[in-house]
Design an enzyme around this catalytic site. Structure first.
Site, PDB file in Angstrom:
ATOM      1  N   LYS A 197       0.860  -1.184   0.000  1.00  0.00           N
ATOM      2  CA  LYS A 197       0.000   0.000   0.000  1.00  0.00           C
ATOM      3  C   LYS A 197       0.890   1.225   0.000  1.00  0.00           C
ATOM      4  O   LYS A 197       1.686   1.431   0.915  1.00  0.00           O
ATOM      5  CB  LYS A 197      -0.891  -0.017   1.234  1.00  0.00           C
ATOM      6  N   ARG A 207     -10.544  10.499   1.843  1.00  0.00           N
ATOM      7  CA  ARG A 207     -10.432  11.256   3.100  1.00  0.00           C
ATOM      8  C   ARG A 207     -11.711  12.057   3.333  1.00  0.00           C
ATOM      9  O   ARG A 207     -12.137  12.225   4.476  1.00  0.00           O
ATOM     10  CB  ARG A 207      -9.208  12.181   3.054  1.00  0.00           C
ATOM     11  N   ARG A 218       1.149   9.732   5.575  1.00  0.00           N
ATOM     12  CA  ARG A 218       1.366   8.397   6.140  1.00  0.00           C
ATOM     13  C   ARG A 218       2.696   7.792   5.681  1.00  0.00           C
ATOM     14  O   ARG A 218       2.838   6.585   5.563  1.00  0.00           O
ATOM     15  CB  ARG A 218       0.219   7.470   5.707  1.00  0.00           C
ATOM     16  N   GLU A 234       7.074  -6.998   1.014  1.00  0.00           N
ATOM     17  CA  GLU A 234       5.956  -6.876   1.956  1.00  0.00           C
ATOM     18  C   GLU A 234       4.930  -7.997   1.730  1.00  0.00           C
ATOM     19  O   GLU A 234       4.396  -8.567   2.680  1.00  0.00           O
ATOM     20  CB  GLU A 234       5.264  -5.513   1.786  1.00  0.00           C
ATOM     21  N   LYS A 249      -2.134  -1.593  -3.807  1.00  0.00           N
ATOM     22  CA  LYS A 249      -3.010  -0.435  -3.760  1.00  0.00           C
ATOM     23  C   LYS A 249      -2.195   0.839  -3.786  1.00  0.00           C
ATOM     24  O   LYS A 249      -1.222   0.910  -3.044  1.00  0.00           O
ATOM     25  CB  LYS A 249      -3.827  -0.532  -2.467  1.00  0.00           C
ATOM     26  N   SER A 275     -10.025   5.697  -4.534  1.00  0.00           N
ATOM     27  CA  SER A 275     -10.915   6.849  -4.725  1.00  0.00           C
ATOM     28  C   SER A 275     -10.405   7.842  -5.765  1.00  0.00           C
ATOM     29  O   SER A 275     -11.180   8.367  -6.569  1.00  0.00           O
ATOM     30  CB  SER A 275     -11.131   7.549  -3.386  1.00  0.00           C
ATOM     31  N   TYR A 314     -15.171   1.064  -6.798  1.00  0.00           N
ATOM     32  CA  TYR A 314     -16.434   1.745  -6.510  1.00  0.00           C
ATOM     33  C   TYR A 314     -17.436   1.553  -7.639  1.00  0.00           C
ATOM     34  O   TYR A 314     -18.603   1.882  -7.496  1.00  0.00           O
ATOM     35  CB  TYR A 314     -16.169   3.232  -6.233  1.00  0.00           C
TER      36      TYR A 314
HETATM   37  C1  PBG Z   1      -7.188   3.059   5.568  1.00  0.00           C
HETATM   38  C2  PBG Z   1      -7.628   3.060   4.150  1.00  0.00           C
HETATM   39  C3  PBG Z   1      -7.515   4.106   3.217  1.00  0.00           C
HETATM   40  C4  PBG Z   1      -8.105   3.654   2.035  1.00  0.00           C
HETATM   41  C5  PBG Z   1      -8.577   2.372   2.284  1.00  0.00           C
HETATM   42  N1  PBG Z   1      -8.259   2.014   3.582  1.00  0.00           N
HETATM   43  C6  PBG Z   1      -6.988   5.485   3.377  1.00  0.00           C
HETATM   44  C7  PBG Z   1      -5.555   5.740   3.552  1.00  0.00           C
HETATM   45  O1  PBG Z   1      -4.708   4.862   3.622  1.00  0.00           O
HETATM   46  O2  PBG Z   1      -5.231   6.935   3.665  1.00  0.00           O
HETATM   47  C8  PBG Z   1      -8.210   4.443   0.775  1.00  0.00           C
HETATM   48  C9  PBG Z   1      -9.163   3.915  -0.241  1.00  0.00           C
HETATM   49  C10 PBG Z   1      -9.448   4.858  -1.344  1.00  0.00           C
HETATM   50  O3  PBG Z   1      -8.787   5.895  -1.508  1.00  0.00           O
HETATM   51  O4  PBG Z   1     -10.372   4.548  -2.119  1.00  0.00           O
HETATM   52  N2  PBG Z   1      -8.273   2.785   6.427  1.00  0.00           N
END
Ligand code: PBG
Length: 327
Positions: A197, A207, A218, A234, A249, A275, A314
């Site tokens: 990720k 967000r 992060r 990982e 991701k 997203s 989505y």
């Molecule tokens: C963390 C999480 C995130 C997403 C899924 N699980 C946010 C992040 O890591 O900042 C993002 C998914 C998306 O952007 O569609 N709970």
């Protein structure tokens, strides 16, 4: 002028030949729909940066999962948006917390007809928006966070979640949660590890969707976008720790990582079309700059071709209808 003996266009001449010669297929059972449920809502609320995606009330959540089961997509991934937050994310492992209540609601509606999955991460529940608890110096405390994750994992398993989506990127999270689940008899609860990720710009609209409190970024726990080999490492670690499925991701900017992870492990590999990927295509389509249906299906097919066995998207429901119509 010399001409090749072999003529590749023969395999492209008619729709029937192209259909038969296609290497990669996309079917509804490969799609997982992420869903947001917000505490205290009496009806669903649209998310501005994700046109067509909403924050659900428990009632509208019931309706959409019934629709998802009827469409026979692969599953749903639930995210909770709590009314109040604190430093340790107490709502996450509270049986009355929104995500756990939503899970029970969904299970009572669809049972085993869908693979009901839950996001296992603290960021939606903490008042600072980080995926873990903070040490005195403000950094994210890995091992203290693992204790919160095991409590959260057990609460989700008790609520009926079939698959825990470990998205927090803490070291050792898969092993810790697996051990806690097994010790309590939840040996059938699946673990989906968000293994590779990446920290980046594509989570922006999410967000808004979860009303994130995060200031900063992060980068001390999610991967650096330049690192492909580290993503594979990982994934290998997570398989060793007991992950049933590993994930990459975001999806489109990381297709090389997806292909490399696919080649390195023998468990299912999934991808999350996040997203920001959703928002880009929706925005271009809203301007009339891109063919929406074509771009959505092509992006999903590309993610499959790179190596994803299933995709969180989505567009899962809408794409499943398009795919059936195309059969
Ligand atoms: C963390 C999480 C995130 C997403 C899924 N699980 C946010 C992040 O890591 O900042 C993002 C998914 C998306 O952007 O569609 N709970």
């Amino acid at each position: 002028m010399s001409f090749p003996e072999y003529r590749p266009r023969r395999l492209r001449r008619t729709p029937a030949i192209r259909r038969l010669a296609r290497e990669t297929h996309l079917v509804p059972s490969q799609l997982v729909l992420p869903l947001f449920v917000r505490e205290g809502l009496s009806e669903q609320v649209p998310i501005g940066s994700m046109p067509g995606v909403v924050q659900h009330s428990l009632d509208s959540l019931r309706r959409v999962v019934a629709e998802a089961a009827a469409a026979r997509i692969g599953g749903v991934m639930l995210f909770g948006v709590p009314e109040s937050r604190d430093a340790v994310g107490s709502g996450a492992d509270d049986p009355n917390g929104i995500l756990n209540v939503a899970t029970e609601t969904v299970i009572s509606e669809v049972g085993d007809a869908l693979v009901v999955q839950t996001d296992l991460c603290l960021d939606e529940f903490t008042d600072h928006g980080h995926c873990g608890v903070l040490a005195a110096d403000g950094t994210v405390d890995n091992d203290a966070t693992l204790e919160r994750y095991t409590a959260m994992g057990l609460a989700q398993a008790r609520a009926g979640s079939a698959m825990l989506g470990l998205s927090g990127m803490m070291d050792g999270q898969v092993g810790a949660v697996r051990q806690a689940l097994d010790a309590e008899g939840f040996t059938d609860t699946l673990i989906l590890a968000y293994s590779a990720k990446y920290a980046g710009a594509f989570y922006g609209p999410f967000r808004e969707a979860v009303d994130s409190q995060l200031k900063g970024d992060r980068r001390t726990y999610q991967l650096d976008p330049g690192n492909g080999r580290e993503g594979v490492r990982e994934a290998l670690l997570d398989v060793e720790e007991g992950a049933d499925v590993v994930m990459v991701k975001p999806a489109l900017p990381y297709l090389d990582v997806l292909a490399d992870v696919r080649a390195a492990v023998d468990v299912p590999v999934w991808a999350y079309q996040v997203s920001g990927e959703y928002a880009m295509i929706e925005a271009a389509a809203a301007h009339g700059w891109i063919d929406r249906r074509g771009a959505v299906l092509e992006s999903l097919l590309g993610i499959r071709r790179a190596g994803a066995d299933a995709i969180l998207t989505y567009w899962a429901l809408e794409a499943s209808h398009w795919l059936r119509a195309d059969l």
